[in-house]
Design a protein around this motif. Structure first.
Motif, PDB file in Angstrom:
ATOM      1  N   GLY A  59       0.806  -1.208   0.000  1.00 57.10           N
ATOM      2  CA  GLY A  59       0.000   0.000   0.000  1.00 57.10           C
ATOM      3  C   GLY A  59       0.844   1.264   0.000  1.00 57.10           C
ATOM      4  N   PRO A  60       0.344   2.340  -0.616  1.00 56.99           N
ATOM      5  CA  PRO A  60       1.122   3.586  -0.693  1.00 56.99           C
ATOM      6  C   PRO A  60       1.428   4.191   0.671  1.00 56.99           C
ATOM      7  N   ASP A  61       0.609   3.897   1.676  1.00 50.69           N
ATOM      8  CA  ASP A  61       0.803   4.464   3.006  1.00 50.69           C
ATOM      9  C   ASP A  61       1.464   3.484   3.964  1.00 50.69           C
ATOM     10  N   ASP A  62       1.946   2.361   3.443  1.00 51.44           N
ATOM     11  CA  ASP A  62       2.593   1.357   4.291  1.00 51.44           C
ATOM     12  C   ASP A  62       4.083   1.656   4.450  1.00 51.44           C
ATOM     13  N   PRO A  63       4.691   1.278   5.587  1.00 48.31           N
ATOM     14  CA  PRO A  63       6.127   1.471   5.796  1.00 48.31           C
ATOM     15  C   PRO A  63       6.949   0.762   4.717  1.00 48.31           C
ATOM     16  N   PHE A  64       7.993   1.445   4.239  1.00 46.09           N
ATOM     17  CA  PHE A  64       8.844   0.927   3.167  1.00 46.09           C
ATOM     18  C   PHE A  64      10.299   0.824   3.640  1.00 46.09           C
ATOM     19  N   TYR A  65      10.818   1.889   4.263  1.00 50.82           N
ATOM     20  CA  TYR A  65      12.172   1.858   4.815  1.00 50.82           C
ATOM     21  C   TYR A  65      12.289   2.873   5.943  1.00 50.82           C
ATOM     22  N   PHE A  66      13.377   2.741   6.702  1.00 47.65           N
ATOM     23  CA  PHE A  66      13.651   3.626   7.834  1.00 47.65           C
ATOM     24  C   PHE A  66      14.875   4.486   7.529  1.00 47.65           C
ATOM     25  N   VAL A  67      14.867   5.697   8.059  1.00 47.77           N
ATOM     26  CA  VAL A  67      15.999   6.605   7.931  1.00 47.77           C
ATOM     27  C   VAL A  67      16.309   7.188   9.310  1.00 47.77           C
ATOM     28  N   ALA A  68      17.571   7.090   9.726  1.00 48.97           N
ATOM     29  CA  ALA A  68      18.015   7.696  10.981  1.00 48.97           C
ATOM     30  C   ALA A  68      18.569   9.089  10.695  1.00 48.97           C
ATOM     31  N   GLU A  69      18.221  10.051  11.547  1.00 45.80           N
ATOM     32  CA  GLU A  69      18.787  11.389  11.469  1.00 45.80           C
ATOM     33  C   GLU A  69      19.710  11.615  12.665  1.00 45.80           C
ATOM     34  N   LEU A  70      20.822  12.285  12.440  1.00 44.57           N
ATOM     35  CA  LEU A  70      21.835  12.465  13.473  1.00 44.57           C
ATOM     36  C   LEU A  70      21.270  13.113  14.736  1.00 44.57           C
ATOM     37  N   GLN A  71      20.289  13.985  14.578  1.00 46.58           N
ATOM     38  CA  GLN A  71      19.736  14.708  15.717  1.00 46.58           C
ATOM     39  C   GLN A  71      18.813  13.859  16.586  1.00 46.58           C
ATOM     40  N   GLY A  72      18.567  12.596  16.213  1.00 50.84           N
ATOM     41  CA  GLY A  72      17.872  11.703  17.123  1.00 50.84           C
ATOM     42  C   GLY A  72      16.562  11.114  16.658  1.00 50.84           C
ATOM     43  N   THR A  73      16.104  11.444  15.464  1.00 51.50           N
ATOM     44  CA  THR A  73      14.825  10.922  14.983  1.00 51.50           C
ATOM     45  C   THR A  73      15.042   9.701  14.087  1.00 51.50           C
ATOM     46  N   VAL A  74      14.283   8.636  14.365  1.00 48.91           N
ATOM     47  CA  VAL A  74      14.191   7.494  13.461  1.00 48.91           C
ATOM     48  C   VAL A  74      12.915   7.677  12.656  1.00 48.91           C
ATOM     49  N   ASN A  75      13.055   7.897  11.359  1.00 52.19           N
ATOM     50  CA  ASN A  75      11.903   8.099  10.484  1.00 52.19           C
ATOM     51  C   ASN A  75      11.540   6.812   9.766  1.00 52.19           C
ATOM     52  N   VAL A  76      10.237   6.642   9.520  1.00 47.81           N
ATOM     53  CA  VAL A  76       9.781   5.584   8.631  1.00 47.81           C
ATOM     54  C   VAL A  76       9.189   6.264   7.398  1.00 47.81           C
ATOM     55  N   VAL A  77       9.612   5.784   6.211  1.00 47.72           N
ATOM     56  CA  VAL A  77       9.168   6.357   4.946  1.00 47.72           C
ATOM     57  C   VAL A  77       8.239   5.364   4.269  1.00 47.72           C
ATOM     58  N   THR A  78       7.077   5.830   3.829  1.00 45.97           N
ATOM     59  CA  THR A  78       6.115   4.963   3.162  1.00 45.97           C
ATOM     60  C   THR A  78       6.453   4.816   1.686  1.00 45.97           C
ATOM     61  N   ARG A  79       5.751   3.918   1.009  1.00 44.25           N
ATOM     62  CA  ARG A  79       5.995   3.726  -0.426  1.00 44.25           C
ATOM     63  C   ARG A  79       5.718   5.002  -1.219  1.00 44.25           C
ATOM     64  N   SER A  80       4.804   5.837  -0.736  1.00 44.56           N
ATOM     65  CA  SER A  80       4.483   7.081  -1.429  1.00 44.56           C
ATOM     66  C   SER A  80       5.513   8.177  -1.173  1.00 44.56           C
ATOM     67  N   GLY A  81       6.476   7.927  -0.268  1.00 42.59           N
ATOM     68  CA  GLY A  81       7.500   8.917   0.026  1.00 42.59           C
ATOM     69  C   GLY A  81       7.199   9.796   1.221  1.00 42.59           C
ATOM     70  N   ALA A  82       6.097   9.537   1.926  1.00 45.44           N
ATOM     71  CA  ALA A  82       5.773  10.311   3.119  1.00 45.44           C
ATOM     72  C   ALA A  82       6.698   9.909   4.267  1.00 45.44           C
ATOM     73  N   VAL A  83       7.154  10.893   5.026  1.00 44.34           N
ATOM     74  CA  VAL A  83       8.095  10.668   6.120  1.00 44.34           C
ATOM     75  C   VAL A  83       7.368  10.835   7.450  1.00 44.34           C
ATOM     76  N   HIS A  84       7.468   9.822   8.319  1.00 42.17           N
ATOM     77  CA  HIS A  84       6.833   9.853   9.631  1.00 42.17           C
ATOM     78  C   HIS A  84       7.894   9.602  10.701  1.00 42.17           C
ATOM     79  N   ALA A  85       7.764  10.279  11.832  1.00 44.21           N
ATOM     80  CA  ALA A  85       8.676  10.050  12.960  1.00 44.21           C
ATOM     81  C   ALA A  85       8.261   8.762  13.664  1.00 44.21           C
ATOM     82  N   PHE A  86       9.095   7.735  13.529  1.00 43.90           N
ATOM     83  CA  PHE A  86       8.811   6.428  14.114  1.00 43.90           C
ATOM     84  C   PHE A  86       9.205   6.382  15.587  1.00 43.90           C
ATOM     85  N   ALA A  87      10.339   7.000  15.922  1.00 45.47           N
ATOM     86  CA  ALA A  87      10.832   6.980  17.303  1.00 45.47           C
ATOM     87  C   ALA A  87      11.872   8.088  17.467  1.00 45.47           C
TER      88      ALA A  87
END
Length: 277
Positions: A59-87
């Motif tokens: 699904g376009p809104d389903d988790p696709f991959y994770f990206v870590a940011e140096l400042q402390g956010t673990v993001n999850v990116v969906t297939r559509s390219g939307a970025v969400h703060a996972f942790a």
């Protein structure tokens, strides 16, 4: 396609830092025949690591991959390219685009154990006295598919924080192989620590998914040595497994190295690039 996405996650973070458009950066890169570069996700700041979910939903809104940011956010990116703060993890809090001095420290690596819904994150978190400490946390989510937010977390290997780290030679990346978590840890700016099995600096460590030492540790069955898989590293910031062996990318003084990691072996960092080579 996965390699393309991985490259561009880093590229978009770079574009934000230098004021250049993503398109300008794309046009400046050469690609092999038959390949093309596209922007998949934007709005990331100082991304340090990417991990793809092995069998993500469609699904376009389903988790696709994770990206870590140096400042402390673990993001999850969906297939559509939307970025969400996972942790989130606590870090130094003063990272800047120039990465000068202490601003290099923070969230370094992430790795997955999909069957359990686990995501492991490696980072530094200064203590009350401002001393930099290496840490590992395990976040929980839905097995196999994950979700847009972590459902729980637990710190692993608190013993790691007993050893003082440094802004540039901190904890690095991690990788999960057969329910074992391997972690690269920099020498904390003290080259003498790299060869000592009783110090959790300058090492590749091994633990199970709950933070216990891996079976048959080569340097001892108790204390810090029980977690040491291999020693003799300066700054093993990247770690991977190619299906047959563990490999590390490491910063030297004026050269870097990409080397296979051998269980129980001293990998010879001793203060000079000659030793690394």
């Amino acid at each position: 396609p996965l390699l393309t996405a991985l490259i561009l996650v880093f590229l978009t973070g770079l574009a934000a830092g230098q004021g250049a458009s993503s398109r300008e950066l794309l046009e400046s890169l050469g690609v092999a025949p038959g390949y093309a570069l596209e922007v998949h996700a934007t709005g990331l700041t100082l991304p340090t690591a990417v991990e793809f979910i092995p069998d993500p939903p469609n699904g376009p809104d389903d988790p696709f991959y994770f990206v870590a940011e140096l400042q402390g956010t673990v993001n999850v990116v969906t297939r559509s390219g939307a970025v969400h703060a996972f942790a989130e993890v606590p870090t130094y809090g003063a990272q800047d685009e120039a990465l000068e001095g202490a601003s290099q420290q923070g969230l370094a690596g992430i790795c997955l154990a999909p069957e359990h819904g686990y995501l492991f994150a490696t980072f530094t978190d200064p203590d009350e006295g401002g001393i930099i400490r290496n840490r590992i946390v395990r976040f929980s989510s839905e097995p196999l598919t994950y979700g847009l937010r972590a459902t729980g977390s637990v710190e692993l290997l608190p013993l790691l924080a007993d050893f003082q780290s440094a802004p540039a030679h901190q904890i690095g990346d991690c990788v999960v192989v057969d329910d074992r978590v391997y972690v690269g840890v920099g020498d904390g700016g003290d080259l003498t620590s790299a060869g000592r099995p009783d110090v959790l600096l300058g090492k590749v460590l091994c633990m199970d998914l709950d933070g216990r030492p891996c079976p048959e540790p080569p340097y001892g069955d108790s204390g810090p040595a029980a977690y040491v898989y291999a020693k003799g590293f300066r700054n093993p910031f990247a770690l991977a497994h190619d299906g047959a062996r563990l490999v590390v990318a490491e910063n030297g003084v004026d050269l870097d190295r990409f080397v296979g990691v051998v269980r129980g072996l001293d990998h010879l960092w001793a203060g000079s690039d000659d030793a690394l080579a």
